[in-house]
Design a protein around this motif. Sequence first.
Motif, PDB file in Angstrom:
ATOM      1  N   LEU A 260      13.272  21.336 -33.636  1.00  0.00           N
ATOM      2  CA  LEU A 260      12.022  22.127 -33.386  1.00  0.00           C
ATOM      3  C   LEU A 260      11.346  22.879 -34.457  1.00  0.00           C
ATOM      4  N   THR A 261      11.994  22.636 -35.587  1.00  0.00           N
ATOM      5  CA  THR A 261      11.683  23.136 -36.715  1.00  0.00           C
ATOM      6  C   THR A 261      10.586  21.848 -37.339  1.00  0.00           C
ATOM      7  N   LEU A 262      11.133  20.839 -37.409  1.00  0.00           N
ATOM      8  CA  LEU A 262      10.461  19.450 -37.431  1.00  0.00           C
ATOM      9  C   LEU A 262       9.063  19.223 -36.803  1.00  0.00           C
ATOM     10  N   VAL A 263       9.234  19.440 -35.273  1.00  0.00           N
ATOM     11  CA  VAL A 263       8.138  19.219 -34.646  1.00  0.00           C
ATOM     12  C   VAL A 263       7.764  20.628 -33.964  1.00  0.00           C
ATOM     13  N   PRO A 264       6.684  21.259 -34.480  1.00  0.00           N
ATOM     14  CA  PRO A 264       6.307  22.685 -34.023  1.00  0.00           C
ATOM     15  C   PRO A 264       5.715  22.405 -32.585  1.00  0.00           C
ATOM     16  N   ALA A 265       5.146  21.454 -32.480  1.00  0.00           N
ATOM     17  CA  ALA A 265       4.394  21.207 -31.016  1.00  0.00           C
ATOM     18  C   ALA A 265       5.577  21.342 -29.797  1.00  0.00           C
ATOM     19  N   LEU A 266       6.887  20.765 -30.275  1.00  0.00           N
ATOM     20  CA  LEU A 266       7.949  20.986 -29.365  1.00  0.00           C
ATOM     21  C   LEU A 266       8.249  22.295 -29.097  1.00  0.00           C
ATOM     22  N   ALA A 267       8.309  22.882 -30.280  1.00  0.00           N
ATOM     23  CA  ALA A 267       8.847  24.395 -30.235  1.00  0.00           C
ATOM     24  C   ALA A 267       7.969  25.340 -29.458  1.00  0.00           C
ATOM     25  N   ARG A 268       6.485  24.796 -29.424  1.00  0.00           N
ATOM     26  CA  ARG A 268       5.637  25.821 -28.436  1.00  0.00           C
ATOM     27  C   ARG A 268       5.624  25.231 -27.136  1.00  0.00           C
ATOM     28  N   ALA A 269       5.938  24.292 -26.602  1.00  0.00           N
ATOM     29  CA  ALA A 269       5.928  23.645 -25.544  1.00  0.00           C
ATOM     30  C   ALA A 269       6.854  24.602 -24.511  1.00  0.00           C
ATOM     31  N   ARG A 270       6.076  24.516 -23.303  1.00  0.00           N
ATOM     32  CA  ARG A 270       6.726  25.514 -22.228  1.00  0.00           C
ATOM     33  C   ARG A 270       6.773  24.570 -21.040  1.00  0.00           C
ATOM     34  N   VAL A 271       7.828  24.959 -20.285  1.00  0.00           N
ATOM     35  CA  VAL A 271       8.048  24.240 -18.855  1.00  0.00           C
ATOM     36  C   VAL A 271       7.946  25.341 -17.894  1.00  0.00           C
ATOM     37  N   HIS A 272       7.277  25.510 -17.093  1.00  0.00           N
ATOM     38  CA  HIS A 272       7.199  26.612 -15.839  1.00  0.00           C
ATOM     39  C   HIS A 272       7.133  27.915 -16.515  1.00  0.00           C
ATOM     40  N   GLY A 273       6.728  27.946 -17.794  1.00  0.00           N
ATOM     41  CA  GLY A 273       6.614  29.411 -18.541  1.00  0.00           C
ATOM     42  C   GLY A 273       7.682  29.625 -19.373  1.00  0.00           C
TER      43      GLY A 273
ATOM     44  N   PRO B  26      10.125  28.648 -22.536  1.00  0.00           N
ATOM     45  CA  PRO B  26      10.252  27.780 -23.839  1.00  0.00           C
ATOM     46  C   PRO B  26      11.077  26.386 -23.479  1.00  0.00           C
ATOM     47  N   LEU B  27      10.482  25.575 -23.963  1.00  0.00           N
ATOM     48  CA  LEU B  27      11.219  24.071 -23.701  1.00  0.00           C
ATOM     49  C   LEU B  27      12.706  24.139 -24.627  1.00  0.00           C
ATOM     50  N   ALA B  28      12.900  24.826 -25.596  1.00  0.00           N
ATOM     51  CA  ALA B  28      14.057  24.899 -26.330  1.00  0.00           C
ATOM     52  C   ALA B  28      15.348  25.482 -25.415  1.00  0.00           C
ATOM     53  N   TRP B  29      14.896  26.336 -24.326  1.00  0.00           N
ATOM     54  CA  TRP B  29      16.072  26.641 -23.452  1.00  0.00           C
ATOM     55  C   TRP B  29      16.598  25.589 -22.803  1.00  0.00           C
ATOM     56  N   PRO B  30      15.679  25.057 -21.829  1.00  0.00           N
ATOM     57  CA  PRO B  30      16.238  23.705 -20.988  1.00  0.00           C
ATOM     58  C   PRO B  30      17.106  22.844 -21.831  1.00  0.00           C
ATOM     59  N   LEU B  31      16.298  22.688 -23.071  1.00  0.00           N
ATOM     60  CA  LEU B  31      16.949  21.511 -23.807  1.00  0.00           C
ATOM     61  C   LEU B  31      18.437  22.051 -24.366  1.00  0.00           C
ATOM     62  N   LEU B  32      18.537  23.346 -24.789  1.00  0.00           N
ATOM     63  CA  LEU B  32      20.091  23.898 -24.972  1.00  0.00           C
ATOM     64  C   LEU B  32      21.020  23.807 -23.881  1.00  0.00           C
ATOM     65  N   MET B  33      20.280  24.176 -22.655  1.00  0.00           N
ATOM     66  CA  MET B  33      21.064  24.259 -21.492  1.00  0.00           C
ATOM     67  C   MET B  33      21.504  22.808 -20.951  1.00  0.00           C
TER      68      MET B  33
END
Length: 126
Positions: free
Chosen positions: A72-85, A87-94
């Motif tokens: 997420l640090t190296l790809v800032p666009a991925l950090a800003r991405a959202r899925v149904h409102g 943040p993409l990081a949450w589903p990735l983590l889960m």
Amino acid sequence: MTEPRRVAVSNPRTHRARRGPVGTGWGVARDLDEQTELGAVYARALIRAQLRSALLTAGAVLTAVIGLPLLLTLVPALARARVHGVPLAWPLLMLGVQPVWIILAVRQLWRAERTEREFARFVDHP
């Protein structure tokens, strides 16, 4: 008065106990039971094998856990991405990290049990 007869008491699961009276042979189980230098070498080998397996598993878990924030640090666009409102990081983590470390933990358990079974087999049948 006569002295009482000495009896060797040992765990019935050890090779020594199944083999019969003390003095009928020498084996790995006897080395371990009597804490000889050779028995200590066998015990250290088991501990080293389990430690190596545990460190490899810990390294894989750390890679998975540290990998997501690094990604997420190296790809800032991925950090800003959202899925149904969300943040993409949450589903990735889960769905990404959580199952990985659970699978690695189960794999570690299987490897530790296999190592112990192989060691027990070696002790029983050198």
